[in-house]
Scaffold this active site. Sequence first.
Site, mmCIF file in Angstrom:
data_model
loop_
_atom_site.group_PDB
_atom_site.id
_atom_site.type_symbol
_atom_site.label_atom_id
_atom_site.label_comp_id
_atom_site.label_asym_id
_atom_site.label_seq_id
_atom_site.Cartn_x
_atom_site.Cartn_y
_atom_site.Cartn_z
ATOM 1 N N SER A 161 7.523 -46.574 -21.678
ATOM 2 C CA SER A 161 8.957 -46.508 -21.942
ATOM 3 C C SER A 161 9.279 -45.248 -22.755
ATOM 4 O O SER A 161 8.993 -44.141 -22.312
ATOM 5 C CB SER A 161 9.415 -47.793 -22.644
ATOM 6 O OG SER A 161 10.811 -47.905 -22.659
ATOM 7 N N GLU A 217 12.455 -52.393 -12.074
ATOM 8 C CA GLU A 217 12.855 -52.030 -13.439
ATOM 9 C C GLU A 217 14.334 -51.689 -13.521
ATOM 10 O O GLU A 217 14.916 -51.122 -12.605
ATOM 11 C CB GLU A 217 12.044 -50.826 -13.912
ATOM 12 C CG GLU A 217 10.556 -51.092 -14.036
ATOM 13 C CD GLU A 217 9.839 -49.975 -14.779
ATOM 14 O OE1 GLU A 217 10.185 -49.736 -15.943
ATOM 15 O OE2 GLU A 217 8.949 -49.352 -14.177
ATOM 16 N N HIS A 259 10.390 -53.942 -16.329
ATOM 17 C CA HIS A 259 10.012 -52.891 -17.277
ATOM 18 C C HIS A 259 8.902 -53.326 -18.238
ATOM 19 O O HIS A 259 7.884 -52.636 -18.374
ATOM 20 C CB HIS A 259 11.255 -52.452 -18.053
ATOM 21 C CG HIS A 259 11.036 -51.242 -18.910
ATOM 22 N ND1 HIS A 259 10.688 -50.014 -18.386
ATOM 23 C CD2 HIS A 259 11.106 -51.071 -20.256
ATOM 24 C CE1 HIS A 259 10.566 -49.135 -19.360
ATOM 25 N NE2 HIS A 259 10.810 -49.752 -20.506
#
Length: 277
Positions: A161, A217, A259
């Site tokens: 991320s 995601e 995610h």
Amino acid sequence: MSQFGRVGPDHARGQAQMRLFQTGAPTHELSQKVVAEGPGHRLFLAVPKAPPPPGGWPVLYMLDGNAAFDFLTAEDLALAPGLVVVGVGYDTERQFARERRTLDFTAPDGPGDGLRPDHVHEGRTAGGAAIFHDRLTGALRAAAEAGLPVDPARRTLWGHSFGGLFTLYALLARPGGFARYAAISPSIWWDEALIRRVARAAAPASLPLLVALGDREKRSGTDGPPPDGPAPATMAFVEDLRAHPGHRAQLHVLPGHVHIQTLAGSFPLVLPFAAAD
């Protein structure tokens, strides 16, 4: 409210359970240490029980170390029994230190130290990646490797991320810090124009890069169902990077992964990648 609600994902506020430190691992010795550097960091270490090779062990540095070691299992470590794994986290009991990682993992933009208000998260400061990179490759690395026979030519950096965004920044702007890079679901959306400027200014470098992302995601705090397919901006960025002189990027799309799932979903790819000769 679901983990994709407007208040932010549940995992962003979750407490780290660190079950690995309770169960142990047949292949690795586990330990923790606190380093009073910058905002205060906590290092999580998994050191092979087997003797090191003549040149020293390869080492994998994992950003968001509290979360990384919260998801890491003994089975994951068994995939690379000769690899030192270092989680670089913050001195907190939570999986993620949200404000600190925003500051540390986002690239500077402009003269001076590059610090500025985060244009996405109100109240946070951004742009401290250069400062953090110096801390990571300086005092934090020294504390992590103290007394360990590590091969300095086989260091890998992993980030997920915002950590993945920092990993790309480190590869492009500071390529001498690590030998290999693994960017998982990098938050290119945070400032796509900036990371593309960093890429255009980067010197040629023949360094292995692994990129992995899911096909379900979406950004936290947005409405609607997850998309059906990987993030177009990330896919386009990797394709552009492959054309950049000297860069070797391998791309993996993790089917069915949202995610947060790509964090642990990347481990079977990344540990062998970091351990390879």
